[in-house]
Design a protein around this motif. Structure first.
Motif, PDB file in Angstrom:
ATOM      1  N   ALA A 171      -0.791   4.305   1.880  1.00  0.00           N
ATOM      2  CA  ALA A 171       0.157   3.322   1.229  1.00  0.00           C
ATOM      3  C   ALA A 171      -0.006   1.928   1.354  1.00  0.00           C
ATOM      4  CB  ALA A 171       1.639   3.731   1.416  1.00  0.00           C
ATOM      5  N   LEU A 172      -0.197   1.664   2.568  1.00  0.00           N
ATOM      6  CA  LEU A 172      -0.293   0.334   3.241  1.00  0.00           C
ATOM      7  C   LEU A 172      -1.473  -0.322   2.661  1.00  0.00           C
ATOM      8  CD1 LEU A 172       1.821   0.286   5.123  1.00  0.00           C
ATOM      9  CD2 LEU A 172       0.344  -0.119   6.960  1.00  0.00           C
ATOM     10  N   ARG A 173      -2.657   0.667   2.296  1.00  0.00           N
ATOM     11  CA  ARG A 173      -3.865  -0.098   1.928  1.00  0.00           C
ATOM     12  C   ARG A 173      -4.129   0.041   0.276  1.00  0.00           C
ATOM     13  NH1 ARG A 173      -8.038   3.119   3.231  1.00  0.00           N
ATOM     14  NH2 ARG A 173      -6.964   4.948   4.006  1.00  0.00           N
ATOM     15  N   VAL A 174      -3.618   0.781  -0.142  1.00  0.00           N
ATOM     16  CA  VAL A 174      -3.753   1.050  -1.504  1.00  0.00           C
ATOM     17  C   VAL A 174      -2.537   0.327  -2.481  1.00  0.00           C
ATOM     18  CG1 VAL A 174      -3.794   2.576  -3.606  1.00  0.00           C
ATOM     19  CG2 VAL A 174      -4.609   3.125  -1.365  1.00  0.00           C
ATOM     20  N   ARG A 175      -1.173   0.475  -2.246  1.00  0.00           N
ATOM     21  CA  ARG A 175      -0.469   0.189  -2.732  1.00  0.00           C
ATOM     22  C   ARG A 175      -0.190  -1.681  -3.280  1.00  0.00           C
ATOM     23  NH1 ARG A 175       4.710   3.342  -0.340  1.00  0.00           N
ATOM     24  NH2 ARG A 175       4.562   5.102  -1.477  1.00  0.00           N
ATOM     25  N   PRO A 176      -0.489  -2.472  -2.220  1.00  0.00           N
ATOM     26  CA  PRO A 176      -0.289  -3.704  -2.380  1.00  0.00           C
ATOM     27  C   PRO A 176      -1.191  -4.086  -3.726  1.00  0.00           C
ATOM     28  CG  PRO A 176      -0.616  -3.414  -0.035  1.00  0.00           C
ATOM     29  CD  PRO A 176      -0.812  -1.977  -0.953  1.00  0.00           C
ATOM     30  N   ALA A 177      -2.723  -3.653  -3.913  1.00  0.00           N
ATOM     31  CA  ALA A 177      -3.279  -4.133  -4.758  1.00  0.00           C
ATOM     32  C   ALA A 177      -2.712  -3.688  -6.248  1.00  0.00           C
ATOM     33  CB  ALA A 177      -4.683  -3.561  -4.852  1.00  0.00           C
ATOM     34  N   LEU A 178      -2.416  -2.401  -6.317  1.00  0.00           N
ATOM     35  CA  LEU A 178      -1.942  -1.817  -7.441  1.00  0.00           C
ATOM     36  C   LEU A 178      -0.604  -2.564  -8.004  1.00  0.00           C
ATOM     37  CD1 LEU A 178      -2.149   2.108  -7.429  1.00  0.00           C
ATOM     38  CD2 LEU A 178      -2.814   0.582  -9.088  1.00  0.00           C
ATOM     39  N   ARG A 179       0.220  -2.893  -6.946  1.00  0.00           N
ATOM     40  CA  ARG A 179       1.579  -3.523  -7.410  1.00  0.00           C
ATOM     41  C   ARG A 179       1.094  -4.915  -8.106  1.00  0.00           C
ATOM     42  NH1 ARG A 179       7.203  -2.285  -4.961  1.00  0.00           N
ATOM     43  NH2 ARG A 179       7.443  -1.859  -7.088  1.00  0.00           N
ATOM     44  N   ASP A 180       0.374  -5.706  -7.403  1.00  0.00           N
ATOM     45  CA  ASP A 180      -0.185  -6.711  -7.539  1.00  0.00           C
ATOM     46  C   ASP A 180      -0.667  -6.880  -8.930  1.00  0.00           C
ATOM     47  OD1 ASP A 180      -0.600  -9.635  -6.812  1.00  0.00           O
ATOM     48  OD2 ASP A 180      -2.793  -9.117  -7.003  1.00  0.00           O
ATOM     49  N   LEU A 181      -1.459  -5.973  -9.015  1.00  0.00           N
ATOM     50  CA  LEU A 181      -2.129  -6.014 -10.411  1.00  0.00           C
ATOM     51  C   LEU A 181      -1.035  -5.654 -11.490  1.00  0.00           C
ATOM     52  CD1 LEU A 181      -5.421  -3.853 -11.315  1.00  0.00           C
ATOM     53  CD2 LEU A 181      -3.093  -3.261 -12.322  1.00  0.00           C
ATOM     54  N   ARG A 182      -0.194  -4.716 -11.387  1.00  0.00           N
ATOM     55  CA  ARG A 182       0.847  -4.379 -12.513  1.00  0.00           C
ATOM     56  C   ARG A 182       1.833  -5.647 -12.600  1.00  0.00           C
ATOM     57  NH1 ARG A 182       0.193   1.671 -10.732  1.00  0.00           N
ATOM     58  NH2 ARG A 182       1.679   1.247  -9.288  1.00  0.00           N
ATOM     59  N   GLU A 183       1.927  -6.224 -11.640  1.00  0.00           N
ATOM     60  CA  GLU A 183       3.080  -7.275 -11.667  1.00  0.00           C
ATOM     61  C   GLU A 183       2.329  -8.614 -12.648  1.00  0.00           C
ATOM     62  OE1 GLU A 183       4.598  -8.463  -7.851  1.00  0.00           O
ATOM     63  OE2 GLU A 183       5.618  -6.449  -7.644  1.00  0.00           O
ATOM     64  N   LYS A 184       1.062  -8.708 -12.260  1.00  0.00           N
ATOM     65  CA  LYS A 184       0.446  -9.821 -12.899  1.00  0.00           C
ATOM     66  C   LYS A 184      -0.020  -9.578 -14.285  1.00  0.00           C
ATOM     67  CE  LYS A 184      -1.154 -12.093  -8.778  1.00  0.00           C
ATOM     68  NZ  LYS A 184      -2.103 -12.100  -7.748  1.00  0.00           N
ATOM     69  N   ALA A 185       0.160  -8.282 -14.685  1.00  0.00           N
ATOM     70  CA  ALA A 185      -0.238  -7.939 -15.933  1.00  0.00           C
ATOM     71  C   ALA A 185       0.182  -8.674 -17.060  1.00  0.00           C
ATOM     72  CB  ALA A 185      -0.048  -6.501 -16.056  1.00  0.00           C
ATOM     73  N   LYS A 186      -0.501  -9.361 -17.820  1.00  0.00           N
ATOM     74  CA  LYS A 186       0.069 -10.065 -18.962  1.00  0.00           C
ATOM     75  C   LYS A 186       0.325  -9.024 -20.452  1.00  0.00           C
ATOM     76  CE  LYS A 186       0.016 -14.333 -17.042  1.00  0.00           C
ATOM     77  NZ  LYS A 186      -0.001 -13.691 -15.883  1.00  0.00           N
ATOM     78  N   THR A 187      -0.384  -8.365 -20.644  1.00  0.00           N
ATOM     79  CA  THR A 187      -0.361  -7.612 -21.565  1.00  0.00           C
ATOM     80  C   THR A 187       0.009  -6.026 -21.315  1.00  0.00           C
ATOM     81  OG1 THR A 187      -2.750  -6.946 -21.923  1.00  0.00           O
ATOM     82  CG2 THR A 187      -1.939  -8.852 -22.834  1.00  0.00           C
ATOM     83  N   GLU A 188       0.224  -5.223 -22.207  1.00  0.00           N
ATOM     84  CA  GLU A 188       0.321  -3.592 -22.004  1.00  0.00           C
ATOM     85  C   GLU A 188      -0.965  -3.359 -21.548  1.00  0.00           C
ATOM     86  OE1 GLU A 188       3.210  -1.679 -25.302  1.00  0.00           O
ATOM     87  OE2 GLU A 188       0.915  -1.814 -25.702  1.00  0.00           O
ATOM     88  N   GLU A 189      -2.055  -3.576 -22.347  1.00  0.00           N
ATOM     89  CA  GLU A 189      -3.169  -3.095 -21.866  1.00  0.00           C
ATOM     90  C   GLU A 189      -3.691  -3.368 -20.665  1.00  0.00           C
ATOM     91  OE1 GLU A 189      -6.363  -3.696 -24.836  1.00  0.00           O
ATOM     92  OE2 GLU A 189      -7.892  -2.858 -23.341  1.00  0.00           O
TER      93      GLU A 189
END
Lengths: 210, 210, 210, 210
Positions: free
Chosen positions: B77-95
DNA sequence: AATGAATGAGCGTTCATTCAT
DNA sequence: AATGAATGAACGCTCATTCAT
């Protein structure tokens, strides 16, 4: 006189009767414990304990856990598959195909929720998902049906493998969540899954209140 | 008396070092055997055997198999989550949201296929799927991200629970099939999953040749 | 009524016939499996399996493995003993007595080597020797015959017990080795054993070429 | 100072000590039950029961019944063989060779009659003879010694195989009968066997009173 | 009398866990 | 703190034996 017309059911002697009963008892017990503890964690002794039979008796009917499982599968296949295949073969539209599949799956799951649905053991945060016989039986021929539907032109010529995967994935996971809810709304689940499958995220019903 | 004259070696640093090493050794061993034999079939003995440590030592670090698993999860979790969350938080579009999620998941799966990906033990027709720590970590907060994305208006106000389910189901199953192929084409899998998610069946790329 | 017209098959004779047949079938089966697997390793199930009868049927004829064995012995005794006794009673000389005994034993062993001879199971270096019924029957009354021969003055008044022991020991072991050879030479074995018995080491035939 | 001269016995820590004790306990137990019940009938659980140890403990020391047996053999071999071989190699006359062999065998048997001698299970009339480790060890190299004695000209050039067989057969059977007697007279047994071996029936001591 | 399923004791073996060293 | 032998419960399985049919 009526006797003569009604086809005589294969009269079982008492011996055959108990034999059949025991076999069924083991199958039932197996279904229950498989569902409760997961296939991997289930021991043969768990199964016989559940039946009340003597330990040795198990081996009069099955050679192994695998064999019981296979028997459950065959059982389920006999009951589940024909309807599903029929339904999908007769589908006139994409939607009929998709909705029909989800519908029969979700309804099946909802009815047999106690013992039949897929297993999810959470030992702590561990999710182990085991496809119970019925489930496998249900989806086993899906890919073939999809391929045949593509040939018929009912479904677009997409990657059948991945399409099946999406189908199964959506069905599994949504059914799972559906069952976790207080009052499972089967129709809503069918609706959601069908729309997701057909037109994706955007087509999925919007929740107004929750 | 002689004992007192022998210069005490700088034990403390080393002690702690070994302690950390052992803990890590157990975790590494566990990851390997979980992936090799499946969580359910793995015994504590299997894990310690892999480390070379003594059996009793295991209990200095973990109380059970479950606990090791949990620790692996936390690690991942420590290694994987941050990137994923970051990515999804920064998503500008649905896609971006959808594709980004699938992309990081499929790439992760493809890279670590050896030891990290989900386990599938087939005893005959039996499919047992075990979510390894990394996998779980990857999807664990998906639902939260989805909910937050809905609030942000990035995703339509659909049933977040079922949407997550669809996401996870598609990801799981497609990844699984992808790995079974000779030369896994990660990009194709991403494309398929993303389109399925966004616009359903009709949007999914058509196969021209196969 | 129809039942009454069907001519009653001569049931009684048949019954007894089958009964005798079953008994014999069990005995035959036992002889085979005893010889194949050794007495100790043989289970009652092995025996009945060999007959094709039902497991319960065994107990209509015998109470235990021991009892079958005993019955085999009695059988054999009936067939083997009389000739041996006769031979030894009629012996006019020491040599006739000794040679006759060895001769009938070695010939018997050589003929029935397949299923009848003594069992030797080697699990690794372990030698287990089991005297099959025929063997035992053969030697059972040897001591009596020896004693009577001593009384008659045919044999010297030696320790009859030890003399029997020597007889049996030599017969057993030589027969065993004889059977292990490519082309068992029964006459040579008889010659060797007889000479050893009569005049010891020095009298034994010298090997010229080997 | 004395300490420095006396070779320090390999001091065992408490752990090693119990370990060695347990191993020996299992071996002792095995010897006893092998002798009591016969090798074939003995179960691993019989052995551990005899020791008082827990069932699992057995497997810390041996993998199987065979392995214990082999260990007993090795033990015995170490203790028994050297003396026997030495004796036979140094034999100046036929008689020394023969008598020495019987003597050490009968004496050994007589001493250890409780647990060590060959097994004879009589279940009813069934004789099962099992060569215990010591026995096997004792006779294992006899044939080699005989062959070498023949080469040396100590023994006549007879069939070494059959000669060994006679030796072993006589020793086995006479020892067996000796032990069954109230007050085993080892010397008499040696005398009888030796004479039988050397000069056969006629040379054997005549019984005057019995 | 024959059947063969049911029984439960007992087997060999593995395992998680403890604890003296 | 690390060790690894001891423990005994539990496993899968086979067996002798019984007994309703």
């Amino acid at each position: 006189m009526a006797d003569m017309q009604i086809p005589v059911p294969p009269k079982l002697g008492k011996r055959e009767q108990t034999k059949a009963n025991n076999r069924q008892a083991i199958l039932d017990a197996a279904r229950i414990v498989f569902a409760e503890m997961g296939y991997g964690e289930t021991t043969i002794r768990d199964i016989i304990r559940q039946t009340g039979l003597a330990s040795g008796t198990f081996y009069n009917y099955f050679k192994s856990k695998e064999e019981v499982f296979q028997a459950l599968m065959d059982d389920a296949a006999l009951r589940v598959r024909p309807a599903l295949r029929d339904l999908r073969e007769k589908a006139k539209t994409e939607e009929q195909f998709v909705r029909g599949t989800f519908e029969s799956y979700f309804r099946f799951i909802a009815e047999d929720r106690q013992t039949q649905h897929m297993v999810r053991r959470n030992t702590g945060a561990i999710r182990v998902r085991m496809d119970t016989p019925q489930i496998i039986a249900g989806f086993d021929e899906l890919q073939q049906d999809i391929e045949s539907a593509i040939e018929r032109g009912l479904l677009p010529a997409v990657d059948a493998d991945y399409l099946t995967a999406s189908f199964v994935g959506i069905a599994f996971e949504i059914a799972d969540r559906m069952l976790e809810r207080e009052n499972p709304d089967v129709d809503a689940a069918i609706e959601f899954a069908t729309n997701m499958m057909l037109a994706g995220l955007k087509a999925v019903p919007v929740v107004t209140d929750s």
